[in-house]
Design a protein around this motif. Sequence first.
Motif, PDB file in Angstrom:
ATOM      1  N   ALA A   1      18.616  36.152  -0.175  1.00 33.01           N
ATOM      2  CA  ALA A   1      18.690  34.849   0.514  1.00 33.01           C
ATOM      3  C   ALA A   1      20.064  34.186   0.356  1.00 33.01           C
ATOM      4  N   GLY A   2      21.103  34.994   0.501  1.00 33.23           N
ATOM      5  CA  GLY A   2      22.442  34.433   0.439  1.00 33.23           C
ATOM      6  C   GLY A   2      23.068  34.446  -0.943  1.00 33.23           C
ATOM      7  N   GLU A   3      22.304  34.797  -1.969  1.00 28.85           N
ATOM      8  CA  GLU A   3      22.850  34.868  -3.319  1.00 28.85           C
ATOM      9  C   GLU A   3      23.790  36.079  -3.414  1.00 28.85           C
ATOM     10  N   LYS A   4      24.837  35.970  -4.216  1.00 27.90           N
ATOM     11  CA  LYS A   4      25.818  37.045  -4.290  1.00 27.90           C
ATOM     12  C   LYS A   4      25.248  38.286  -4.983  1.00 27.90           C
ATOM     13  N   THR A   5      25.818  39.443  -4.621  1.00 30.81           N
ATOM     14  CA  THR A   5      25.415  40.706  -5.231  1.00 30.81           C
ATOM     15  C   THR A   5      25.889  40.744  -6.685  1.00 30.81           C
ATOM     16  N   PRO A   6      25.046  41.141  -7.610  1.00 33.34           N
ATOM     17  CA  PRO A   6      25.446  41.161  -9.029  1.00 33.34           C
ATOM     18  C   PRO A   6      26.585  42.139  -9.280  1.00 33.34           C
ATOM     19  N   ASP A   7      27.314  41.911 -10.360  1.00 32.04           N
ATOM     20  CA  ASP A   7      28.436  42.756 -10.725  1.00 32.04           C
ATOM     21  C   ASP A   7      27.932  44.072 -11.321  1.00 32.04           C
ATOM     22  N   ALA A   8      28.394  45.189 -10.750  1.00 35.32           N
ATOM     23  CA  ALA A   8      27.923  46.508 -11.190  1.00 35.32           C
ATOM     24  C   ALA A   8      28.314  46.797 -12.639  1.00 35.32           C
ATOM     25  N   ASP A   9      29.478  46.354 -13.060  1.00 32.83           N
ATOM     26  CA  ASP A   9      29.920  46.603 -14.437  1.00 32.83           C
ATOM     27  C   ASP A   9      29.005  45.915 -15.447  1.00 32.83           C
ATOM     28  N   ASP A  10      28.602  44.690 -15.121  1.00 32.66           N
ATOM     29  CA  ASP A  10      27.690  43.966 -16.014  1.00 32.66           C
ATOM     30  C   ASP A  10      26.338  44.677 -16.094  1.00 32.66           C
ATOM     31  N   LEU A  11      25.863  45.149 -14.953  1.00 29.85           N
ATOM     32  CA  LEU A  11      24.581  45.855 -14.932  1.00 29.85           C
ATOM     33  C   LEU A  11      24.663  47.159 -15.725  1.00 29.85           C
ATOM     34  N   SER A  12      25.814  47.831 -15.639  1.00 31.39           N
ATOM     35  CA  SER A  12      25.987  49.094 -16.368  1.00 31.39           C
ATOM     36  C   SER A  12      25.921  48.869 -17.873  1.00 31.39           C
ATOM     37  N   LYS A  13      26.563  47.810 -18.338  1.00 27.87           N
ATOM     38  CA  LYS A  13      26.536  47.490 -19.771  1.00 27.87           C
ATOM     39  C   LYS A  13      25.113  47.202 -20.227  1.00 27.87           C
ATOM     40  N   ASP A  14      24.366  46.485 -19.386  1.00 29.65           N
ATOM     41  CA  ASP A  14      22.977  46.179 -19.730  1.00 29.65           C
ATOM     42  C   ASP A  14      22.123  47.450 -19.780  1.00 29.65           C
ATOM     43  N   ALA A  15      22.363  48.349 -18.823  1.00 30.21           N
ATOM     44  CA  ALA A  15      21.591  49.597 -18.771  1.00 30.21           C
ATOM     45  C   ALA A  15      21.890  50.470 -19.989  1.00 30.21           C
ATOM     46  N   GLU A  16      23.148  50.523 -20.392  1.00 30.81           N
ATOM     47  CA  GLU A  16      23.527  51.320 -21.565  1.00 30.81           C
ATOM     48  C   GLU A  16      22.916  50.731 -22.838  1.00 30.81           C
ATOM     49  N   LYS A  17      22.908  49.408 -22.925  1.00 32.62           N
ATOM     50  CA  LYS A  17      22.301  48.746 -24.079  1.00 32.62           C
ATOM     51  C   LYS A  17      20.805  49.075 -24.145  1.00 32.62           C
ATOM     52  N   ALA A  18      20.149  49.037 -22.991  1.00 31.76           N
ATOM     53  CA  ALA A  18      18.720  49.351 -22.945  1.00 31.76           C
ATOM     54  C   ALA A  18      18.468  50.801 -23.358  1.00 31.76           C
ATOM     55  N   ALA A  19      19.338  51.724 -22.929  1.00 34.42           N
ATOM     56  CA  ALA A  19      19.172  53.137 -23.282  1.00 34.42           C
ATOM     57  C   ALA A  19      19.295  53.339 -24.791  1.00 34.42           C
ATOM     58  N   ARG A  20      20.251  52.671 -25.420  1.00 33.44           N
ATOM     59  CA  ARG A  20      20.403  52.786 -26.873  1.00 33.44           C
ATOM     60  C   ARG A  20      19.165  52.264 -27.594  1.00 33.44           C
ATOM     61  N   GLU A  21      18.627  51.191 -27.081  1.00 34.03           N
ATOM     62  CA  GLU A  21      17.436  50.619 -27.706  1.00 34.03           C
ATOM     63  C   GLU A  21      16.229  51.542 -27.550  1.00 34.03           C
ATOM     64  N   ALA A  22      16.119  52.181 -26.384  1.00 31.51           N
ATOM     65  CA  ALA A  22      15.013  53.110 -26.155  1.00 31.51           C
ATOM     66  C   ALA A  22      15.135  54.331 -27.064  1.00 31.51           C
ATOM     67  N   VAL A  23      16.358  54.832 -27.247  1.00 34.24           N
ATOM     68  CA  VAL A  23      16.585  55.972 -28.132  1.00 34.24           C
ATOM     69  C   VAL A  23      16.210  55.618 -29.570  1.00 34.24           C
ATOM     70  N   ALA A  24      16.570  54.405 -29.993  1.00 31.94           N
ATOM     71  CA  ALA A  24      16.223  53.953 -31.345  1.00 31.94           C
ATOM     72  C   ALA A  24      14.707  53.927 -31.534  1.00 31.94           C
ATOM     73  N   SER A  25      13.974  53.561 -30.502  1.00 33.89           N
ATOM     74  CA  SER A  25      12.512  53.544 -30.578  1.00 33.89           C
ATOM     75  C   SER A  25      11.958  54.955 -30.713  1.00 33.89           C
ATOM     76  N   VAL A  26      12.579  55.903 -30.009  1.00 33.44           N
ATOM     77  CA  VAL A  26      12.146  57.297 -30.104  1.00 33.44           C
ATOM     78  C   VAL A  26      12.359  57.816 -31.516  1.00 33.44           C
ATOM     79  N   GLU A  27      13.508  57.504 -32.104  1.00 33.61           N
ATOM     80  CA  GLU A  27      13.844  58.005 -33.436  1.00 33.61           C
ATOM     81  C   GLU A  27      12.873  57.518 -34.505  1.00 33.61           C
ATOM     82  N   LYS A  28      12.255  56.387 -34.272  1.00 26.87           N
ATOM     83  CA  LYS A  28      11.317  55.840 -35.249  1.00 26.87           C
ATOM     84  C   LYS A  28       9.996  56.603 -35.278  1.00 26.87           C
ATOM     85  N   THR A  29       9.773  57.474 -34.293  1.00 24.37           N
ATOM     86  CA  THR A  29       8.496  58.201 -34.226  1.00 24.37           C
ATOM     87  C   THR A  29       8.468  59.428 -35.125  1.00 24.37           C
TER      88      THR A  29
END
Length: 288
Positions: A214-242
């Motif tokens: 609705a006219g809002e600007k497209t998010p910055d891809a670099d910011d999204l990439s950093k967030d995705a990488e952070k989420a991946a590290r957190e998911a890996v940490a959860s796997v390691e706890k098993t």
Amino acid sequence: MHRPTKRLTRIVACAAVVPAVLVVAGCSSDSGSDKGGADQASKESKASASTAGDAAKKVQAATYKSLPQACGVFSKATLKDLVPKGDSKAGSSDDESTRANCSWSSLDNNGVKGSQFRWLNVSLIRFDSDANRGSGNDLASDYYAKQVKDAQASDGAKNVKTSKVSGTGDEATLVRYDSTYKEKKKSVTSKQQTVVTRVDNVVVTVNYNGSGLAGEKTPDADDLSKDAEKAAREAVASVEKTVSGSASGSGESASPSPSASKSSSKPSAKDTSKSASPSASKSASKKD
């Protein structure tokens, strides 16, 4: 006059005896040959069985015997940051100890000023070691490579960029691209980020995309990439706890690989999902 006749008779008699001797010798030789062949076949059979047994023993035991709950791999703070007010939806799985996934969608509605849409998905798949197919690590590595290729070849992907991600599992790759879809007859650009990670015998795939509506600007891809990488590290940490008890197919205690252990000290995937739009997020999560 009679002597030559007697001598000839003796020669003929001796000649008649020779073939019989040869026949006996031939039979004796064949019998020995058959026995030798049987012994050789028996030795080869035993050697083959021994080799198969050795191969089974040499297959590396799988580190992880289970998976964490997919909808619980991210902290509340991470979810609040990546998908504000997002609701989780667990994917269906016949065996959550080998395959699990969960997704979240969020629409930050700012009324006439437009809205920001975010979609997050995590999928995990675990491979057991098998004497015939190979170790769980090798099987997971093959699947990891396939996931990266699938992300790169996503339908409608534009401006595809691929880069390695450090400090996340044993190997990790980020694939990012743009995609467009129609929202109320208007073209909307979505920024897709896919992080594929392998930690020993488990593959984690994190998909994160965002778009302005609705006219809002497209998010910055670099910011999204950093967030995705952070989420991946957190998911890996959860796997390691098993990790607990003995590894699959072995009586020995299992432990994460050195590179996997390192990633767990940092903040804290089934198939790569396509980017989701507000109208498609429900069907996309069901597909995963």
